[in-house]
Design a protein around this motif. Structure first.
Motif, PDB file in Angstrom:
ATOM      1  N   THR A   1       0.841  -1.194   0.000  1.00 42.51           N
ATOM      2  CA  THR A   1       0.000   0.000   0.000  1.00 42.51           C
ATOM      3  C   THR A   1       0.875   1.243   0.000  1.00 42.51           C
ATOM      4  N   ALA A   2       0.675   2.085  -0.992  1.00 43.11           N
ATOM      5  CA  ALA A   2       1.454   3.321  -1.079  1.00 43.11           C
ATOM      6  C   ALA A   2       0.854   4.350  -0.128  1.00 43.11           C
ATOM      7  N   PRO A   3       1.631   4.885   0.803  1.00 44.31           N
ATOM      8  CA  PRO A   3       1.091   5.857   1.757  1.00 44.31           C
ATOM      9  C   PRO A   3       0.890   7.216   1.100  1.00 44.31           C
ATOM     10  N   PRO A   4       0.061   8.076   1.685  1.00 43.68           N
ATOM     11  CA  PRO A   4      -0.104   9.434   1.176  1.00 43.68           C
ATOM     12  C   PRO A   4       1.181  10.235   1.349  1.00 43.68           C
TER      13      PRO A   4
ATOM     14  N   GLU B   1       0.295  15.349   3.862  1.00 41.84           N
ATOM     15  CA  GLU B   1      -1.082  14.983   4.184  1.00 41.84           C
ATOM     16  C   GLU B   1      -1.150  14.284   5.533  1.00 41.84           C
ATOM     17  N   LEU B   2      -0.177  13.426   5.806  1.00 44.57           N
ATOM     18  CA  LEU B   2      -0.146  12.740   7.096  1.00 44.57           C
ATOM     19  C   LEU B   2       0.041  13.738   8.236  1.00 44.57           C
TER      20      LEU B   2
ATOM     21  N   GLU C   1      -0.905  16.856   8.191  1.00 44.08           N
ATOM     22  CA  GLU C   1      -2.162  17.584   8.329  1.00 44.08           C
ATOM     23  C   GLU C   1      -3.188  16.770   9.111  1.00 44.08           C
ATOM     24  N   ARG C   2      -3.226  15.477   8.853  1.00 44.89           N
ATOM     25  CA  ARG C   2      -4.161  14.612   9.573  1.00 44.89           C
ATOM     26  C   ARG C   2      -3.784  14.519  11.051  1.00 44.89           C
ATOM     27  N   ALA C   3      -2.484  14.492  11.340  1.00 48.63           N
ATOM     28  CA  ALA C   3      -2.049  14.475  12.736  1.00 48.63           C
ATOM     29  C   ALA C   3      -2.423  15.780  13.425  1.00 48.63           C
ATOM     30  N   THR C   4      -2.234  16.891  12.726  1.00 47.58           N
ATOM     31  CA  THR C   4      -2.593  18.189  13.286  1.00 47.58           C
ATOM     32  C   THR C   4      -4.079  18.265  13.568  1.00 47.58           C
ATOM     33  N   ALA C   5      -4.894  17.738  12.647  1.00 51.59           N
ATOM     34  CA  ALA C   5      -6.342  17.738  12.848  1.00 51.59           C
ATOM     35  C   ALA C   5      -6.726  16.917  14.077  1.00 51.59           C
ATOM     36  N   ALA C   6      -5.923  15.895  14.381  1.00 54.75           N
ATOM     37  CA  ALA C   6      -6.158  15.062  15.575  1.00 54.75           C
ATOM     38  C   ALA C   6      -5.479  15.658  16.804  1.00 54.75           C
ATOM     39  N   GLN C   7      -4.902  16.867  16.685  1.00 55.80           N
ATOM     40  CA  GLN C   7      -4.258  17.615  17.761  1.00 55.80           C
ATOM     41  C   GLN C   7      -2.986  16.966  18.265  1.00 55.80           C
ATOM     42  N   THR C   8      -2.294  16.231  17.394  1.00 54.09           N
ATOM     43  CA  THR C   8      -1.025  15.632  17.757  1.00 54.09           C
ATOM     44  C   THR C   8      -0.031  15.887  16.633  1.00 54.09           C
ATOM     45  N   VAL C   9       1.119  15.218  16.662  1.00 50.40           N
ATOM     46  CA  VAL C   9       2.121  15.320  15.602  1.00 50.40           C
ATOM     47  C   VAL C   9       2.538  13.905  15.214  1.00 50.40           C
ATOM     48  N   VAL C  10       3.014  13.746  13.989  1.00 53.70           N
ATOM     49  CA  VAL C  10       3.317  12.401  13.502  1.00 53.70           C
ATOM     50  C   VAL C  10       4.376  11.711  14.360  1.00 53.70           C
ATOM     51  N   GLU C  11       5.310  12.480  14.933  1.00 56.46           N
ATOM     52  CA  GLU C  11       6.370  11.870  15.737  1.00 56.46           C
ATOM     53  C   GLU C  11       5.846  11.242  17.024  1.00 56.46           C
ATOM     54  N   HIS C  12       4.622  11.585  17.420  1.00 57.62           N
ATOM     55  CA  HIS C  12       4.059  11.048  18.647  1.00 57.62           C
ATOM     56  C   HIS C  12       3.131   9.861  18.399  1.00 57.62           C
ATOM     57  N   VAL C  13       2.946   9.515  17.147  1.00 54.65           N
ATOM     58  CA  VAL C  13       2.057   8.400  16.821  1.00 54.65           C
ATOM     59  C   VAL C  13       2.857   7.095  16.853  1.00 54.65           C
ATOM     60  N   TYR C  14       2.502   6.231  17.770  1.00 51.37           N
ATOM     61  CA  TYR C  14       3.138   4.919  17.913  1.00 51.37           C
ATOM     62  C   TYR C  14       2.088   3.833  17.641  1.00 51.37           C
TER      63      TYR C  14
ATOM     64  N   ASP D   1       5.169   5.773   7.613  1.00 50.49           N
ATOM     65  CA  ASP D   1       4.127   6.454   6.847  1.00 50.49           C
ATOM     66  C   ASP D   1       2.926   5.559   6.575  1.00 50.49           C
ATOM     67  N   ARG D   2       3.155   4.298   6.269  1.00 53.60           N
ATOM     68  CA  ARG D   2       2.035   3.394   6.021  1.00 53.60           C
ATOM     69  C   ARG D   2       1.207   3.180   7.291  1.00 53.60           C
ATOM     70  N   GLU D   3       1.898   3.040   8.404  1.00 53.75           N
ATOM     71  CA  GLU D   3       1.200   2.845   9.667  1.00 53.75           C
ATOM     72  C   GLU D   3       0.464   4.109  10.094  1.00 53.75           C
ATOM     73  N   LEU D   4       1.038   5.268   9.792  1.00 55.32           N
ATOM     74  CA  LEU D   4       0.344   6.528  10.063  1.00 55.32           C
ATOM     75  C   LEU D   4      -0.959   6.596   9.284  1.00 55.32           C
ATOM     76  N   ASP D   5      -0.908   6.212   8.020  1.00 55.13           N
ATOM     77  CA  ASP D   5      -2.096   6.247   7.168  1.00 55.13           C
ATOM     78  C   ASP D   5      -3.184   5.324   7.703  1.00 55.13           C
ATOM     79  N   ALA D   6      -2.786   4.172   8.242  1.00 58.65           N
ATOM     80  CA  ALA D   6      -3.751   3.201   8.755  1.00 58.65           C
ATOM     81  C   ALA D   6      -4.255   3.550  10.147  1.00 58.65           C
ATOM     82  N   THR D   7      -3.589   4.510  10.813  1.00 59.40           N
ATOM     83  CA  THR D   7      -3.921   4.821  12.201  1.00 59.40           C
ATOM     84  C   THR D   7      -4.636   6.155  12.362  1.00 59.40           C
ATOM     85  N   LEU D   8      -4.129   7.197  11.708  1.00 56.51           N
ATOM     86  CA  LEU D   8      -4.685   8.537  11.886  1.00 56.51           C
ATOM     87  C   LEU D   8      -6.084   8.647  11.293  1.00 56.51           C
ATOM     88  N   PRO D   9      -6.966   9.418  11.930  1.00 58.22           N
ATOM     89  CA  PRO D   9      -8.301   9.638  11.363  1.00 58.22           C
ATOM     90  C   PRO D   9      -8.200  10.279   9.982  1.00 58.22           C
TER      91      PRO D   9
END
Length: 211
Positions: free
Chosen positions: A29-32, A36-37, A39-52, A163-171
């Motif tokens: 699966t090719a991630p966005p 975009e990732l 932006e999605r993290a920001t919309a969820a009020q977090t940052v990509v570096e904090h997504v585990y 990036d792939r896991e971010l895409d599958a996790t973030l709203p």
């Protein structure tokens, strides 16, 4: 001021559609784009570096549980299809040491060094916690639902999402062109089909009705 955010109640997580976040489900699966990732993290009020993310036998990510903790931390819940046991993964700024192990939120009754982290008992729950990259990574569960060995395995598997896991996790981002009937919280009134185009705006009764 730190914002307090809660996950969906435990009983609401069980019937929700679960989305796997393992490498097998994401293969090919090719991630966005990274932007975009972010932006999605920001919309969820977090940052990509904090997504585990983590992996645990029989558990799947309840994507609807994904949310913020503290200022810009990250929290998610993994649910076991059989029995409904839950694992809560939390990531927030801070560190854990021998000196503060028992006082790191939530306060623990006991704390002991175990491998790369610490094992803590907090009331009816227990957790593994470790520090890395200036973050505190905590994996917690009810003691009666998830044993210590399974909890430790999930904690050791927890890692920063690629990036792939971010895409599958973030709203997913909401489409700004599509608003719900209430105006999408924009302050715009709902579209009322019973209001006349002119006049004082009083609702019109459908033809053939009388009061």
């Amino acid at each position: 001021m730190r914002r307090s955010h809660r996950l969906l109640p435990a009983l609401l997580l069980v019937p929700l559609a679960l989305t796997g976040c393992g490498s097998d489900s994401l293969a090919g699966t090719a991630p966005p784009d990274r932007s975009e990732l972010e932006e999605r993290a920001t919309a969820a009020q977090t940052v990509v570096e904090h997504v585990y993310v983590t992996e645990a036998d029989g558990f799947e990510l309840a994507r609807q549980s994904v949310g913020v903790i503290g200022e810009d931390g990250f929290q998610s819940t993994y649910v076991k299809d059989e029995g409904g046991a839950q694992l809560t993964l939390s990531v927030d700024r801070g560190t854990v040491t021998d000196g503060n192990c028992r006082t790191v939120p939530p306060a623990a009754k006991s704390c002991e060094k175990d491998g790369k982290g610490w094992y803590r008992v907090t009331g009816s729950r227990h957790e593994y916690v470790r520090s890395e990259n200036g973050l505190r990574i905590q994996l917690a569960a009810d003691r009666g639902a998830v044993d210590r060995a399974a909890l430790r395995a999930a904690a050791e598997t927890a890692h920063r999402a690629d990036d792939r896991e971010l895409d599958a996790t973030l709203p997913e981002q909401a489409d700004p062109e599509v608003l719900p009937p209430d105006g999408g919280g924009t302050g715009l009134p709902a579209d009322r089909g019973d209001l006349p185009p002119n006049g004082d705006g009083a609702p019109q009764d459908p033809p053939g009705t009388s009061g």
